[in-house]
Every structure is written in structure tokens, then in C-alpha cells.
Write a protein that holds these residues in place. Structure first.
Motif, mmCIF file in Angstrom:
data_model
loop_
_atom_site.group_PDB
_atom_site.id
_atom_site.type_symbol
_atom_site.label_atom_id
_atom_site.label_comp_id
_atom_site.label_asym_id
_atom_site.label_seq_id
_atom_site.Cartn_x
_atom_site.Cartn_y
_atom_site.Cartn_z
ATOM 1 N N LEU A 137 0.839 -1.203 0.000
ATOM 2 C CA LEU A 137 0.000 0.000 0.000
ATOM 3 C C LEU A 137 0.875 1.254 0.000
ATOM 4 O O LEU A 137 0.555 2.245 -0.664
ATOM 5 C CB LEU A 137 -0.925 -0.007 1.221
ATOM 6 C CG LEU A 137 -1.989 -1.121 1.231
ATOM 7 C CD1 LEU A 137 -2.758 -1.106 2.549
ATOM 8 C CD2 LEU A 137 -2.951 -0.969 0.063
ATOM 9 N N PHE A 138 1.983 1.194 0.737
ATOM 10 C CA PHE A 138 2.934 2.308 0.750
ATOM 11 C C PHE A 138 3.516 2.529 -0.645
ATOM 12 O O PHE A 138 3.636 3.677 -1.114
ATOM 13 C CB PHE A 138 4.054 2.019 1.760
ATOM 14 C CG PHE A 138 5.229 2.951 1.661
ATOM 15 C CD1 PHE A 138 5.167 4.225 2.206
ATOM 16 C CD2 PHE A 138 6.397 2.558 1.013
ATOM 17 C CE1 PHE A 138 6.251 5.095 2.111
ATOM 18 C CE2 PHE A 138 7.480 3.413 0.919
ATOM 19 C CZ PHE A 138 7.409 4.686 1.468
ATOM 20 N N GLU A 139 3.870 1.443 -1.325
ATOM 21 C CA GLU A 139 4.406 1.552 -2.678
ATOM 22 C C GLU A 139 3.382 2.153 -3.633
ATOM 23 O O GLU A 139 3.727 2.986 -4.482
ATOM 24 C CB GLU A 139 4.833 0.175 -3.187
ATOM 25 C CG GLU A 139 6.089 -0.376 -2.534
ATOM 26 C CD GLU A 139 6.587 -1.635 -3.215
ATOM 27 O OE1 GLU A 139 6.757 -1.608 -4.450
ATOM 28 O OE2 GLU A 139 6.804 -2.639 -2.527
ATOM 29 N N LEU A 140 2.129 1.737 -3.501
ATOM 30 C CA LEU A 140 1.089 2.273 -4.377
ATOM 31 C C LEU A 140 0.908 3.770 -4.180
ATOM 32 O O LEU A 140 0.775 4.532 -5.139
ATOM 33 C CB LEU A 140 -0.246 1.559 -4.117
ATOM 34 C CG LEU A 140 -0.463 0.197 -4.758
ATOM 35 C CD1 LEU A 140 -1.873 -0.286 -4.449
ATOM 36 C CD2 LEU A 140 -0.257 0.241 -6.262
ATOM 37 N N MET A 141 0.878 4.198 -2.931
ATOM 38 C CA MET A 141 0.646 5.609 -2.640
ATOM 39 C C MET A 141 1.792 6.493 -3.129
ATOM 40 O O MET A 141 1.611 7.698 -3.332
ATOM 41 C CB MET A 141 0.459 5.820 -1.129
ATOM 42 C CG MET A 141 -0.793 5.155 -0.571
ATOM 43 S SD MET A 141 -2.324 5.669 -1.404
ATOM 44 C CE MET A 141 -2.695 4.193 -2.364
ATOM 45 N N ASN A 142 2.961 5.883 -3.324
ATOM 46 C CA ASN A 142 4.115 6.642 -3.813
ATOM 47 C C ASN A 142 4.458 6.304 -5.260
ATOM 48 O O ASN A 142 5.558 6.608 -5.732
ATOM 49 C CB ASN A 142 5.337 6.352 -2.925
ATOM 50 C CG ASN A 142 5.189 6.940 -1.539
ATOM 51 O OD1 ASN A 142 5.471 8.109 -1.300
ATOM 52 N ND2 ASN A 142 4.715 6.116 -0.608
ATOM 53 N N SER A 143 3.512 5.692 -5.953
ATOM 54 C CA SER A 143 3.741 5.298 -7.335
ATOM 55 C C SER A 143 3.496 6.466 -8.281
ATOM 56 O O SER A 143 2.683 7.353 -8.007
ATOM 57 C CB SER A 143 2.811 4.132 -7.698
ATOM 58 O OG SER A 143 2.872 3.857 -9.078
ATOM 59 N N GLU A 144 4.203 6.446 -9.407
ATOM 60 C CA GLU A 144 3.989 7.467 -10.427
ATOM 61 C C GLU A 144 2.649 7.276 -11.131
ATOM 62 O O GLU A 144 2.129 8.200 -11.760
ATOM 63 C CB GLU A 144 5.123 7.409 -11.464
ATOM 64 C CG GLU A 144 6.487 7.772 -10.890
ATOM 65 C CD GLU A 144 7.583 7.662 -11.928
ATOM 66 O OE1 GLU A 144 7.266 7.246 -13.067
ATOM 67 O OE2 GLU A 144 8.737 8.000 -11.611
#
Length: 214
Positions: A137-144
Motif C-alpha cells: 500500500l505504501f508503494e502504491l501511494m508513492n507510485s507514479e
């Protein structure tokens, strides 16, 4: 048994829906399908054991079966997050999680303790999968590609897994204690446990249907 049968139907619906939507999930989705396949196999055989096993050995057979199946369920989920993460350090961490679970399972196997459900192994697996869900979820929220997040099936699957394992972990960790000393609390949590299960497989099915083709 009625609650278990409803759960089994929902699991099969999720599994079949996932197979139909496999082309939308990409190669990462195969691990989720593997997870669902292990789940439906575990639960189907578990119900057959309840129906057809010798009553004197039914509980023992059931505990042994699920003790062997839990590692496969957790390993498939860890594999899914291993394939989806973009960070090398997190792949190393996930590999470590898998190694720890395998080590604990081997200890259980060598000590001949498969006839009892290993709550320690389950607790570790639940913690590791919850950590992977949070990290994803952290990766998604910081995804381009933040604008496409709502069509990412693993967003909903991760939310479902996170809520399921955090919600049911206390029950699995203390079920024997609650059953022996606080029977009324045990039964309340027992029904909540099925509710969490229904939610998990419902949101997984929704994720497959809502997914945007990769």
C-alpha cells in the motif's frame, strides 16, 4: 458446518473468478491464484475429513491437514508480494520471512507436532503478510501511476488481507485459552472469524472483477 459451507462457496467463487480474470492480472496474479487454489483445496479436503473420517481420529486428521497447508498459503502470498515489489531490500526481507516460516514448519515436522495447529507459525505468517500488505500500500501511494491505483486489484486484495489477518490474529493466538476460560467470548469471536473470511473473499472477487488489464 453451515458457516463453513458458505465460506467454501465464496472461496470457490473467488478462485474461479480469478482464473477467468487471469489475463487482467499479469504474471504477478498467478501467485494469488495459487493461494486461492491452496485455500479451496485445504477447505474442501477439511470438510471431507469432517464428513468421512473416523470420528475418533477426525480432529487429529483435520489439525494435521491444516498444519501442512498453512505454510503453502503463506508462501504463495509472500511470493505474490515478492513479484510485485519494486524494492530489492524488500525482496530480501520477504525471502527472510519465507525462510523463517519454513524453518518453524520443519521444526514442527521433525518434532512430530503436526497433530496440533501451530499457532506460533500462523502468528508469524499473519504478521509477515500484514507487513507485506502495508508495504505494498505504501508503494502504491508513492507510485507514479497513482491515478490508476483504484483499478489495481492488489490494492483491494492487500486491504482485505491486512484487515483479515489483523482481525483474526488474536482469535488464532488465544483460541484455546478463550475456549477453556471465556467460552462466551470465544463464540463471539468465532462468528466474527467467519465474518472476516466472508469479507476477505468477497473483496478478492471484487478486485478480480474490477481489475484493469495490465
Amino acid at each position: 458446518m453451515a458457516l463453513a459451507k458458505i465460506l467454501l462457496v465464496l472461496e470457490w467463487v473467488s478462485f474461479i473468478t480469478g482464473l477467468c480474470a487471469l489475463n487482467k492480472l499479469g504474471k504477478e496474479g498467478r501467485a494469488i491464484i495459487y493461494f486461492l487454489g491452496v485455500v479451496v483445496l485445504s477447505e474442501t479436503v477439511g470438510i471431507l475429513i469432517r464428513y468421512y473420517a473416523d470420528p475418533h481420529y477426525m480432529v487429529r486428521y483435520n489439525k494435521t491437514w491444516f498444519s501442512m497447508m498453512f505454510p503453502f498459503q503463506f508462501s504463495s502470498l509472500l511470493l505474490c508480494y515478492y513479484k510485485t515489489t519494486r524494492f530489492a531490500y524488500w525482496r530480501i526481507a520477504i525471502t527472510g520471512f519465507g525462510g523463517i516460516l519454513l524453518f518453524v514448519f520443519m521444526l514442527q515436522l521433525l518434532t512430530g507436532n503436526l497433530t496440533e495447529v501451530n499457532t506460533f507459525n500462523y502468528t508469524l505468517g499473519a504478521i509477515f503478510v500484514s507487513a507485506c500488505s502495508l508495504h505494498y500500500l505504501f508503494e502504491l501511494m508513492n507510485s507514479e501511476k497513482i491515478e490508476e491505483v483504484t483499478r489495481d486489484p492488489f490494492l483491494y486484495i492487500s486491504i482485505g488481507l491486512l484487515l483479515f489477518y489483523l482481525g483474526t490474529l488474536p482469535f488464532h493466538a488465544m483460541r484455546m485459552y478463550l475456549y477453556e476460560t471465556h467460552r462466551e467470548i470465544f463464540w463471539v469471536y468465532y462468528y466474527l472469524f467467519f465474518g472476516f473470511n466472508y469479507f476477505l473473499y468477497g473483496i478478492i472477487t471484487f478486485a478480480f472483477l474490477w481489475a484493469k488489464k495490465k
